[in-house]
Enzyme design. Sequence first.
Site, mmCIF file in Angstrom:
data_model
loop_
_atom_site.group_PDB
_atom_site.id
_atom_site.type_symbol
_atom_site.label_atom_id
_atom_site.label_comp_id
_atom_site.label_asym_id
_atom_site.label_seq_id
_atom_site.Cartn_x
_atom_site.Cartn_y
_atom_site.Cartn_z
ATOM 1 N N LYS A 186 -17.735 -1.387 15.597
ATOM 2 C CA LYS A 186 -18.987 -2.111 15.886
ATOM 3 C C LYS A 186 -20.079 -1.467 15.042
ATOM 4 C CE LYS A 186 -22.634 -2.953 17.924
ATOM 5 N NZ LYS A 186 -23.800 -3.053 17.016
ATOM 6 N N GLU A 260 -21.654 11.933 18.509
ATOM 7 C CA GLU A 260 -22.411 12.559 17.408
ATOM 8 C C GLU A 260 -23.829 12.008 17.486
ATOM 9 O OE1 GLU A 260 -21.410 14.864 15.552
ATOM 10 O OE2 GLU A 260 -19.249 14.813 15.843
ATOM 11 N N GLU A 396 -37.023 13.884 18.263
ATOM 12 C CA GLU A 396 -36.445 13.411 17.013
ATOM 13 C C GLU A 396 -37.245 12.199 16.527
ATOM 14 O OE1 GLU A 396 -32.721 11.180 16.877
ATOM 15 O OE2 GLU A 396 -32.081 12.443 15.216
HETATM 16 P P1 NAD Z 1 -28.403 3.650 18.153
HETATM 17 O O1 NAD Z 1 -28.027 4.616 19.197
HETATM 18 O O2 NAD Z 1 -29.519 2.713 18.415
HETATM 19 O O3 NAD Z 1 -27.165 2.700 17.768
HETATM 20 C C1 NAD Z 1 -25.908 3.197 17.326
HETATM 21 C C2 NAD Z 1 -24.853 2.129 17.542
HETATM 22 O O4 NAD Z 1 -24.697 1.891 18.944
HETATM 23 C C3 NAD Z 1 -25.195 0.766 16.934
HETATM 24 O O5 NAD Z 1 -24.014 0.169 16.445
HETATM 25 C C4 NAD Z 1 -25.734 -0.004 18.110
HETATM 26 O O6 NAD Z 1 -25.625 -1.400 17.985
HETATM 27 C C5 NAD Z 1 -24.850 0.510 19.220
HETATM 28 N N1 NAD Z 1 -25.425 0.359 20.565
HETATM 29 C C6 NAD Z 1 -26.730 0.302 20.924
HETATM 30 N N2 NAD Z 1 -26.843 0.148 22.268
HETATM 31 C C7 NAD Z 1 -25.587 0.115 22.760
HETATM 32 C C8 NAD Z 1 -25.041 -0.012 24.077
HETATM 33 N N3 NAD Z 1 -25.806 -0.136 25.164
HETATM 34 N N4 NAD Z 1 -23.694 0.016 24.213
HETATM 35 C C9 NAD Z 1 -22.904 0.166 23.137
HETATM 36 N N5 NAD Z 1 -23.355 0.270 21.876
HETATM 37 C C10 NAD Z 1 -24.685 0.252 21.688
HETATM 38 O O7 NAD Z 1 -28.655 4.512 16.861
HETATM 39 P P2 NAD Z 1 -29.288 4.050 15.484
HETATM 40 O O8 NAD Z 1 -30.738 3.743 15.720
HETATM 41 O O9 NAD Z 1 -28.418 3.001 14.863
HETATM 42 O O10 NAD Z 1 -29.146 5.388 14.633
HETATM 43 C C11 NAD Z 1 -30.067 6.430 14.730
HETATM 44 C C12 NAD Z 1 -29.591 7.521 15.647
HETATM 45 O O11 NAD Z 1 -28.298 7.960 15.273
HETATM 46 C C13 NAD Z 1 -30.477 8.744 15.577
HETATM 47 O O12 NAD Z 1 -30.753 9.272 16.846
HETATM 48 C C14 NAD Z 1 -29.644 9.731 14.784
HETATM 49 O O13 NAD Z 1 -29.959 11.063 14.966
HETATM 50 C C15 NAD Z 1 -28.266 9.390 15.203
HETATM 51 N N6 NAD Z 1 -27.289 9.835 14.206
HETATM 52 C C16 NAD Z 1 -26.489 10.915 14.480
HETATM 53 C C17 NAD Z 1 -25.568 11.367 13.541
HETATM 54 C C18 NAD Z 1 -24.654 12.546 13.830
HETATM 55 O O14 NAD Z 1 -23.633 12.665 13.202
HETATM 56 N N7 NAD Z 1 -24.969 13.430 14.739
HETATM 57 C C19 NAD Z 1 -25.468 10.733 12.322
HETATM 58 C C20 NAD Z 1 -26.289 9.660 12.065
HETATM 59 C C21 NAD Z 1 -27.191 9.214 13.029
#
Ligand code: NAD
Length: 502
Positions: A186, A260, A396
Amino acid sequence: MTAPVAAARGAYVPSGDYTLIIGGEPVATDDGFDAIDPSVGTPWTRLPQATEAHVDAAVAAATRAFATWRRTTASHRQRVLWEMADRVEAEPDRWASLLATENGRPIREAYAADVPTCAGILRYFSGLARDHRGDQIPLEDPGSLAFTVREPLGVIAALIPWNSPIITLANKVGPALAAGNTLVIKPSEYASASVIEFVRAVEDLVPAGVLNVVTGFGPSVGAALVSHPGVAKITFTGGSATARRIMAAAGGALTPSIMELGGKGAMVVCADADLDLAVADAMTGIYMANGEVCVAASRLLVHESVHDEFAERFAALARGIVVGDALDPATQFGPLVSAAQLERVRGCIDAAVAQGAVVRTGGAAPELPAALDGGFFLAPTLLEDPAGATSASREEIFGPVTVLERFASEDAAVARANEGPYGLAAGVWTRDLARAHRIAGALEAGIVWVNKWFDLPAGVPMGGIGDSGFGRELSAETMLEYSAPKAINIGLGDTRPALWGR
Ligand code: NAD
């Protein structure tokens, strides 16, 4: 300074309509949504919105494919992953222009970082496929032979964020396939095209149903996937708040996960640091990938004796960064991914300023040609908050904003670096070997860099503690996340304890 807008932008034009991929077939949907090119703020393609029924079908396809894929030999899986890497490397223009178009990654960075890193991760796990094994356990009883074998788990639900889509995808697909699992992927609603195209580019290498893609919004498609009883494990990269929702949803089916998550990376710069290198790495640490990086150097704790010089040099370099159209090879720094993200990041800056932080450079939209008026731009930003007392030092921001703090003693620097709920990346700059070890040992984070930042080579575990999540990617131990030990205990003798009258 701004880059000239390319006369013809050369925005990526997909070869065909984007669809879901279920059981090896393209699946069109009734609903869809626009993908926006963040350099100009206008739609560049449509993306499909999956339903719960599509998620059911994808999990069913992945479950069927698991029966075959798990029985393939390790050397076969090794060859498949290696060939996937070859195919990524064969088309750098496709991936670079696609990433620049869909999430605003400066195209020069996509060439230099995203494409080779994605391929390198696939190659690394290709190697590990051949060395994935259990243990033989020495026992007291000479009439027993016990050992473990590592078995694949089944259907892996992989949830990908928008910031580094093909790298994060490789971090999921590599170990999951190497260990013999199948996947339902996804991608983020902001960066789905590169994930769909990756799977299209490699799907003939695996049986139908091994790699499935369902796109759409997180609270609908993502939520349906993570609560699905057919999912054996969730591998999630994204925000901590989303992770909490996912774990609550997955609790019903007792589905385990790898998380992550975000971070607030504190870089401690001691008085004896090599300031040239420290400033250069701090710049890369925060402004690489437009600052949209989980391991960003988003706090700079600098010793009072070198603080002002560090600030001067950093601000001068930040002001000289070439901001512009992500598709322009001269651009060093592109737009943020979306209007919502830009508004969120600006809100974080405003909040910190209201609490006493001072904008040293950036903090507003850069001056750009009119053609980029609709883009989601923010100039590389440096805030000053000597006491680290504002929200910019704790939360963050996930954008090109770092906060400069001042410290007087090593203990105070470490205590402040360890404040807050995150524990992903941290670092220290010093020429004193003993101090380097002391501070590296005391920093509470999954990754600690000494005299460097932003080095994530395959083989070195990547992951966090606290609100930064759990589980490790990118390393040999990642294979353990995607398999379970099965203990096999063989009776070689015929003696038994005399409990029942024998
Ligand atoms: P996000 O948490 O909004 O979304 C991540 C994924 O989860 C997307 O595919 C989204 O559609 C899905 N998602 C959202 N709500 C959901 C739900 N209720 N149930 C299931 N899936 C759901 O994150 P983002 O805005 O896409 O990315 C930014 C975040 O990711 C930042 O906090 C960043 O630090 C983190 N990040 C962490 C790493 C790591 O390796 N530690 C790497 C990259 C990004």
